[in-house]
Design a protein around this motif. Structure first.
Motif, PDB file in Angstrom:
ATOM      1  N   UNK A  30      -6.871  13.871  -3.811  1.00 46.37           N
ATOM      2  CA  UNK A  30      -5.537  13.584  -3.869  1.00 46.37           C
ATOM      3  C   UNK A  30      -5.276  13.210  -2.170  1.00 46.37           C
ATOM      4  N   UNK A  31      -5.497  14.067  -1.337  1.00 45.57           N
ATOM      5  CA  UNK A  31      -5.117  13.807  -0.034  1.00 45.57           C
ATOM      6  C   UNK A  31      -5.949  12.705   0.532  1.00 45.57           C
ATOM      7  N   UNK A  32      -5.228  11.810   0.955  1.00 40.81           N
ATOM      8  CA  UNK A  32      -5.487  10.660   1.658  1.00 40.81           C
ATOM      9  C   UNK A  32      -5.676   9.314   0.660  1.00 40.81           C
ATOM     10  N   UNK A  33      -5.244   9.937  -0.604  1.00 33.88           N
ATOM     11  CA  UNK A  33      -5.434   8.497  -1.558  1.00 33.88           C
ATOM     12  C   UNK A  33      -4.494   7.583  -1.110  1.00 33.88           C
ATOM     13  N   UNK A  34      -4.433   6.371  -1.578  1.00 38.47           N
ATOM     14  CA  UNK A  34      -3.486   5.392  -1.470  1.00 38.47           C
ATOM     15  C   UNK A  34      -3.801   4.479  -2.899  1.00 38.47           C
ATOM     16  N   UNK A  35      -2.414   3.642  -2.937  1.00 40.65           N
ATOM     17  CA  UNK A  35      -2.550   2.993  -4.181  1.00 40.65           C
ATOM     18  C   UNK A  35      -2.081   1.644  -3.973  1.00 40.65           C
TER      19      UNK A  35
ATOM     20  N   UNK B  49       0.744  -1.286  -0.136  1.00 41.64           N
ATOM     21  CA  UNK B  49      -0.226  -0.039   0.037  1.00 41.64           C
ATOM     22  C   UNK B  49       0.788   1.357  -0.097  1.00 41.64           C
ATOM     23  N   UNK B  50       0.674   2.208  -1.293  1.00 40.88           N
ATOM     24  CA  UNK B  50       1.335   3.212  -1.049  1.00 40.88           C
ATOM     25  C   UNK B  50       0.634   4.574  -1.092  1.00 40.88           C
ATOM     26  N   UNK B  51       1.159   5.494  -0.199  1.00 43.75           N
ATOM     27  CA  UNK B  51       0.225   6.817   0.337  1.00 43.75           C
ATOM     28  C   UNK B  51       0.679   7.941  -0.346  1.00 43.75           C
TER      29      UNK B  51
ATOM     30  N   UNK C 143      -2.648   0.354  -8.627  1.00 41.21           N
ATOM     31  CA  UNK C 143      -4.132   0.795  -8.880  1.00 41.21           C
ATOM     32  C   UNK C 143      -4.373   1.663  -7.783  1.00 41.21           C
ATOM     33  N   UNK C 144      -5.363   2.625  -8.319  1.00 42.41           N
ATOM     34  CA  UNK C 144      -6.114   3.473  -7.204  1.00 42.41           C
ATOM     35  C   UNK C 144      -7.677   3.088  -7.320  1.00 42.41           C
TER      36      UNK C 144
END
Length: 312
Positions: free
Chosen positions: A132-137, A16-18, A158-159
């Motif tokens: 965008x703020x708080x998004x993770x991929x 999980x990338x933030x 993936x997002x």
């Protein structure tokens, strides 16, 4: 809604990338960025990367070659008949594929808007978005194994995005095809997006803000362009001449390139022009809610804020 750890993925490595945490990798563009501007970053989606190739082949080789034969016939005989025949053949040969490829819309890209700090995606006529703020991929690494190809490493990135005014409908979208990419490469690409959104529009090799676009240009110019092939060959030969100090510097391979590459140069330029026109026409397909937010003086309210105002 299930969490990423409970999703459909296999036991293969999943990370999980933030948005606000570094991956530890250097920012790297993976030939996916279609436009890198001060206001938005556009990622190619849906394929169709060869748009314009048919026009390039038929117009750049067939059309120009046919007109050249017509001119040769005219210069030899002084009669316009041969030239007129070739023009009658080559004009539709050039125009039909050009119109077919420019009038068909390209798949709309995935847009990262720096001004409003959100992501847009257009799918089957419906607008999807996410802040965008708080998004993770989710970066998922896997292998494809076959008798003929052996083992090929792959990694998806993936997002999750939500349908505008219908947040109960969500999509997972890939930021580029996963094939042939490692987890480290995908982390580097996510770092490129993070650097753009958080520190951009320009940044250095460590992802820090920069007033210079040198590093970004160095990433974007790595992408191979067929039209640059002849220019690169001439530069290579010029350098070889300097290094040889007057001795024989022209190899057989370079000699062949000097003959073949100018023939394909019109094909490449026509292909790029056709793709550019098709891309320009495709921009009109975005809803006005998106296009007005891509402008330097457009609204800065996020789509999620509009949803909250409407009580969605």
């Amino acid at each position: 809604m299930s969490t990423p750890e409970q999703s459909q993925y296999s036991p293969s490595p999943t990370v999980i990338l933030e948005a606000d945490k570094s991956t530890g990798e250097q920012p790297m563009e993976l030939f996916i960025v279609d436009e890198h501007t001060e206001n938005y970053l556009a990622l190619q989606a849906g394929g169709d990367f060869d748009r314009g190739l048919l026009t390039g082949v038929l117009a750049g080789i067939g059309g120009i070659g046919g007109i050249g034969l017509g001119l040769f016939s005219f210069l030899k005989s002084g009669d316009f008949k041969g030239l007129n025949i070739m023009l009658a053949i080559c004009t539709p040969l050039c125009m039909v594929p050009f119109l077919w490829e420019t009038l068909r819309p390209l798949p709309l890209p995935i847009l990262f808007n720096r001004r409003t700090r959100e992501v847009y995606f257009y799918h089957d006529g419906e607008l999807f978005h996410t802040p965008w703020d708080g998004i993770f991929t989710i970066a998922n690494e896997f292998q494809i194994v076959g008798a003929q190809i052996g083992s090929i490493q792959n990694a998806s990135l993936e997002i999750r995005v939500w349908k505008f005014e219908e947040p109960e409908t969500a999509l997972m979208i890939n930021l580029g095809a996963p094939f042939g990419k490692s987890l480290a490469l995908q982390k580097g690409f996510w770092e490129y997006i993070r650097s753009y959104m958080n520190n951009g529009p320009y940044f250095d090799e460590h992802g820090n803000h920069s007033d210079s676009d040198a590093f970004v240009k160095s990433q974007l110019t790595v992408r191979f362009k067929m039209s640059d092939s002849f220019k690169n060959t001439l530069a290579k030969i010029k350098q070889a001449k300097q290094d040889a100090g007057g001795r024989n510097y022209l190899s057989g391979n370079d000699f062949l390139k000097l003959i073949i590459e100018p023939i394909f140069y019109p094909l490449a330029k026509i292909k790029e022009l056709t793709y550019s026109i098709a891309k320009s026409r495709t921009r009109n397909l975005w809803p006005s809610l998106v296009t007005e937010r891509l402008k330097a003086n457009g609204p800065t309210t996020r789509l999620v804020d509009l949803e909250c105002e409407k009580g969605a």
